[in-house]
Design a protein around this motif. Structure first.
Motif, PDB file in Angstrom:
ATOM      1  N   THR A 103       1.124  -1.375   0.004  1.00 10.03           N
ATOM      2  CA  THR A 103       0.058   0.396   0.023  1.00 10.03           C
ATOM      3  C   THR A 103       1.376   1.401   0.275  1.00 10.03           C
ATOM      4  N   ARG A 104       2.598   1.043   0.342  1.00 13.35           N
ATOM      5  CA  ARG A 104       2.564   1.906   0.259  1.00 13.35           C
ATOM      6  C   ARG A 104       4.058   2.132  -0.865  1.00 13.35           C
ATOM      7  N   THR A 105       4.647   1.190  -0.871  1.00 14.14           N
ATOM      8  CA  THR A 105       6.094   0.954  -2.440  1.00 14.14           C
ATOM      9  C   THR A 105       5.680  -0.486  -3.094  1.00 14.14           C
ATOM     10  N   PHE A 106       5.869  -0.302  -4.183  1.00 16.48           N
ATOM     11  CA  PHE A 106       5.498  -1.609  -5.182  1.00 16.48           C
ATOM     12  C   PHE A 106       6.821  -1.611  -5.333  1.00 16.48           C
ATOM     13  N   ARG A 132      -4.033  -1.720  -9.866  1.00 14.15           N
ATOM     14  CA  ARG A 132      -3.145  -0.959 -11.292  1.00 14.15           C
ATOM     15  C   ARG A 132      -1.646  -1.168 -11.129  1.00 14.15           C
ATOM     16  N   ASN A 133      -1.168  -1.279 -10.093  1.00 14.26           N
ATOM     17  CA  ASN A 133      -0.074  -1.183 -10.218  1.00 14.26           C
ATOM     18  C   ASN A 133       0.867  -2.680 -10.334  1.00 14.26           C
ATOM     19  N   ALA A 135      -0.732  -4.413 -12.552  1.00 16.43           N
ATOM     20  CA  ALA A 135      -0.644  -4.333 -14.091  1.00 16.43           C
ATOM     21  C   ALA A 135      -0.064  -2.845 -14.590  1.00 16.43           C
ATOM     22  N   ARG A 136       0.325  -2.870 -14.595  1.00 15.76           N
ATOM     23  CA  ARG A 136       1.547  -2.002 -14.921  1.00 15.76           C
ATOM     24  C   ARG A 136       3.268  -2.632 -14.434  1.00 15.76           C
ATOM     25  N   ALA A 137       2.850  -3.369 -13.488  1.00 15.66           N
ATOM     26  CA  ALA A 137       4.460  -3.893 -14.030  1.00 15.66           C
ATOM     27  C   ALA A 137       4.271  -5.493 -14.333  1.00 15.66           C
ATOM     28  N   VAL A 138       3.500  -5.062 -15.520  1.00 16.22           N
ATOM     29  CA  VAL A 138       3.471  -6.546 -16.922  1.00 16.22           C
ATOM     30  C   VAL A 138       4.191  -6.102 -18.258  1.00 16.22           C
ATOM     31  N   THR A 139       4.919  -7.128 -18.403  1.00 18.84           N
ATOM     32  CA  THR A 139       5.686  -7.124 -19.590  1.00 18.84           C
ATOM     33  C   THR A 139       4.979  -7.288 -20.859  1.00 18.84           C
ATOM     34  N   ALA A 140       5.152  -6.251 -22.318  1.00 19.26           N
ATOM     35  CA  ALA A 140       3.831  -6.720 -23.363  1.00 19.26           C
ATOM     36  C   ALA A 140       4.287  -7.597 -23.510  1.00 19.26           C
ATOM     37  N   GLY A 141       3.224  -8.226 -23.904  1.00 25.43           N
ATOM     38  CA  GLY A 141       3.342 -10.280 -24.012  1.00 25.43           C
ATOM     39  C   GLY A 141       3.407 -10.916 -22.234  1.00 25.43           C
ATOM     40  N   GLY A 142       3.098 -10.074 -21.745  1.00 25.64           N
ATOM     41  CA  GLY A 142       3.668 -11.379 -20.473  1.00 25.64           C
ATOM     42  C   GLY A 142       1.284 -11.002 -19.704  1.00 25.64           C
ATOM     43  N   ARG A 143       1.408 -11.468 -18.338  1.00 23.40           N
ATOM     44  CA  ARG A 143       0.297 -11.875 -17.753  1.00 23.40           C
ATOM     45  C   ARG A 143      -0.002 -11.530 -16.464  1.00 23.40           C
ATOM     46  N   LEU A 144      -1.518 -11.249 -15.941  1.00 23.47           N
ATOM     47  CA  LEU A 144      -1.029 -10.728 -14.625  1.00 23.47           C
ATOM     48  C   LEU A 144      -2.912 -11.590 -14.346  1.00 23.47           C
ATOM     49  N   LEU A 145      -1.872 -12.385 -12.629  1.00 21.56           N
ATOM     50  CA  LEU A 145      -2.840 -13.341 -12.437  1.00 21.56           C
ATOM     51  C   LEU A 145      -3.511 -13.011 -10.953  1.00 21.56           C
ATOM     52  N   VAL A 146      -5.291 -12.746 -11.008  1.00 26.54           N
ATOM     53  CA  VAL A 146      -5.514 -12.643  -9.758  1.00 26.54           C
ATOM     54  C   VAL A 146      -6.695 -13.456  -8.900  1.00 26.54           C
ATOM     55  N   SER A 167     -16.925 -10.082  -7.162  1.00 25.35           N
ATOM     56  CA  SER A 167     -17.373 -10.457  -8.500  1.00 25.35           C
ATOM     57  C   SER A 167     -15.576 -10.279  -9.618  1.00 25.35           C
ATOM     58  N   PRO A 168     -14.931 -11.913  -9.919  1.00 22.63           N
ATOM     59  CA  PRO A 168     -14.745 -11.417 -10.826  1.00 22.63           C
ATOM     60  C   PRO A 168     -14.436 -10.497 -11.378  1.00 22.63           C
ATOM     61  N   GLU A 169     -15.388 -10.038 -12.180  1.00 25.74           N
ATOM     62  CA  GLU A 169     -16.206  -8.997 -12.785  1.00 25.74           C
ATOM     63  C   GLU A 169     -15.431  -7.462 -12.104  1.00 25.74           C
ATOM     64  N   GLU A 170     -15.503  -7.434 -11.006  1.00 28.11           N
ATOM     65  CA  GLU A 170     -15.137  -6.800 -10.137  1.00 28.11           C
ATOM     66  C   GLU A 170     -13.750  -6.172  -9.401  1.00 28.11           C
ATOM     67  N   ILE A 171     -13.207  -7.452  -9.912  1.00 32.76           N
ATOM     68  CA  ILE A 171     -11.478  -7.498  -9.673  1.00 32.76           C
ATOM     69  C   ILE A 171     -11.061  -7.414 -10.996  1.00 32.76           C
ATOM     70  N   LEU A 172     -11.571  -7.687 -11.933  1.00 34.27           N
ATOM     71  CA  LEU A 172     -11.061  -6.745 -12.991  1.00 34.27           C
ATOM     72  C   LEU A 172     -11.755  -5.328 -13.658  1.00 34.27           C
ATOM     73  N   ALA A 173     -13.267  -4.756 -13.098  1.00 37.09           N
ATOM     74  CA  ALA A 173     -13.342  -3.864 -13.111  1.00 37.09           C
ATOM     75  C   ALA A 173     -12.270  -2.315 -12.446  1.00 37.09           C
ATOM     76  N   ALA A 174     -11.573  -3.125 -11.349  1.00 35.56           N
ATOM     77  CA  ALA A 174     -11.168  -2.808 -10.388  1.00 35.56           C
ATOM     78  C   ALA A 174      -9.320  -2.010 -11.055  1.00 35.56           C
ATOM     79  N   LEU A 175      -9.105  -3.025 -11.223  1.00 35.30           N
ATOM     80  CA  LEU A 175      -7.430  -3.267 -12.816  1.00 35.30           C
ATOM     81  C   LEU A 175      -7.225  -1.973 -13.888  1.00 35.30           C
ATOM     82  N   ASP A 176      -8.775  -1.584 -13.936  1.00 33.00           N
ATOM     83  CA  ASP A 176      -8.832  -0.388 -15.226  1.00 33.00           C
ATOM     84  C   ASP A 176      -8.203  -0.666 -15.940  1.00 33.00           C
ATOM     85  N   LEU A 177      -8.258  -1.162 -16.542  1.00 29.15           N
ATOM     86  CA  LEU A 177      -7.398  -1.874 -17.838  1.00 29.15           C
ATOM     87  C   LEU A 177      -8.321  -0.829 -18.701  1.00 29.15           C
ATOM     88  N   ASP A 178      -6.555  -0.351 -19.801  1.00 30.28           N
ATOM     89  CA  ASP A 178      -7.213   0.071 -21.440  1.00 30.28           C
ATOM     90  C   ASP A 178      -7.290  -1.114 -21.821  1.00 30.28           C
TER      91      ASP A 178
END
Ligand code: SAM
Length: 214
Positions: A103-106, A132-133, A135-146, A167-178
């Motif tokens: 919550t303070r550093t990443f 959101r942090n 998601a930002r840490a995923v490289t091109a072609g990489g994956r985020l698993l929550v 819900s899975p949909e709420e988690i996805l929405a929280a990521l705020d992905l483009d």
């Protein structure tokens, strides 16, 4: 190489989790989480970031398959156990251990796989900012698993510390992905058999989001 990186942490958060870990010699099973194993199985090794790694069941499993893992947690007790177990397993050279209050550093850098397995807390955890942090840490072609608990375990006797199970949909929405830059590969409730504190078995529900960056 395993190295501890000291970072700014909230003392109450660190105390809560260290106390929890110190109540028992081992809190979690030490086995890899089921969905993570399914996701990684067909992939070749790469770099992984394990957020809220606990005692390291996932990080050690990944390192055993050739991944280079950065394993992050707020609890020094959990990280010390991970370090000892990784050394025993002969995979310490592929794991970097970093202490962060997320919550303070990443952690810096980009990774082929960013994994947040049950990164849930009865304490204040600004989940949305952490995700959101992540998601930002995923490289091109990489994956985020929550993966998160989707319901209290059947053996829970009291009201569960997580007041709301997203819900899975709420988690996805929280990521705020483009929407243009990401593909959703899994969005589901995953059922598995688990064992409770008194040895009872029951069905556990996990909520799963797997996204891949283009
Ligand atoms: C429910 S455990 C899950 C552990 C592991 N991922 C697993 O699946 O077995 C949650 C973990 O998140 C860590 N954690 C909780 N709040 C955190 C924070 N603010 N920053 C970093 N780690 C945190 C805890 O110390 C704990 O190890």
């Amino acid at each position: 190489m395993i190295e501890h990186e000291a970072h700014r942490v909230d003392p109450a958060t660190a105390r809560y989790w260290d106390d929890l870990y110190q109540q028992r010699d081992r809190v979690w099973s030490g086995r890899v989480n089921a969905v993570l194993a399914e996701v990684v199985d067909p992939l070749g090794p790469g770099t992984a970031l394990d957020l809220g790694c606990g005692e390291g069941g996932d990080a050690i499993w990944l390192a055993g398959r050739g991944w280079r893992v950065t394993a992050v947690d707020v609890s020094t007790t959990a990280l010390d156990r991970l370090t000892a177990e990784a050394t025993r397993a002969g995979v310490a050279s592929r794991i970097t251990v970093a202490r962060h209050d997320l919550t303070r550093t990443f952690p810096a850098g980009r990774y082929d796989l960013v994994s947040a397995q049950f990164l849930q807390s009865p304490l204040e955890l600004s989940r949305q900012a952490v995700l959101r942090n992540a998601a930002r840490a995923v490289t091109a072609g990489g994956r985020l698993l929550v993966v998160e608990h989707g319901a209290p375990p059947p053996w829970a006797r009291e009201s569960h510390p997580h007041a709301h199970f997203a819900s899975p949909e709420e988690i996805l929405a929280a990521l705020d992905l483009d929407a243009d830059g990401w593909h959703t590969e899994r969005l589901e409730a995953y059922h598995r058999t688990g064992t409770g504190p008194d040895g009872e078995t029951g069905t556990l529900v996990d909520h799963v989001v797997l996204v891949r960056r283009d």
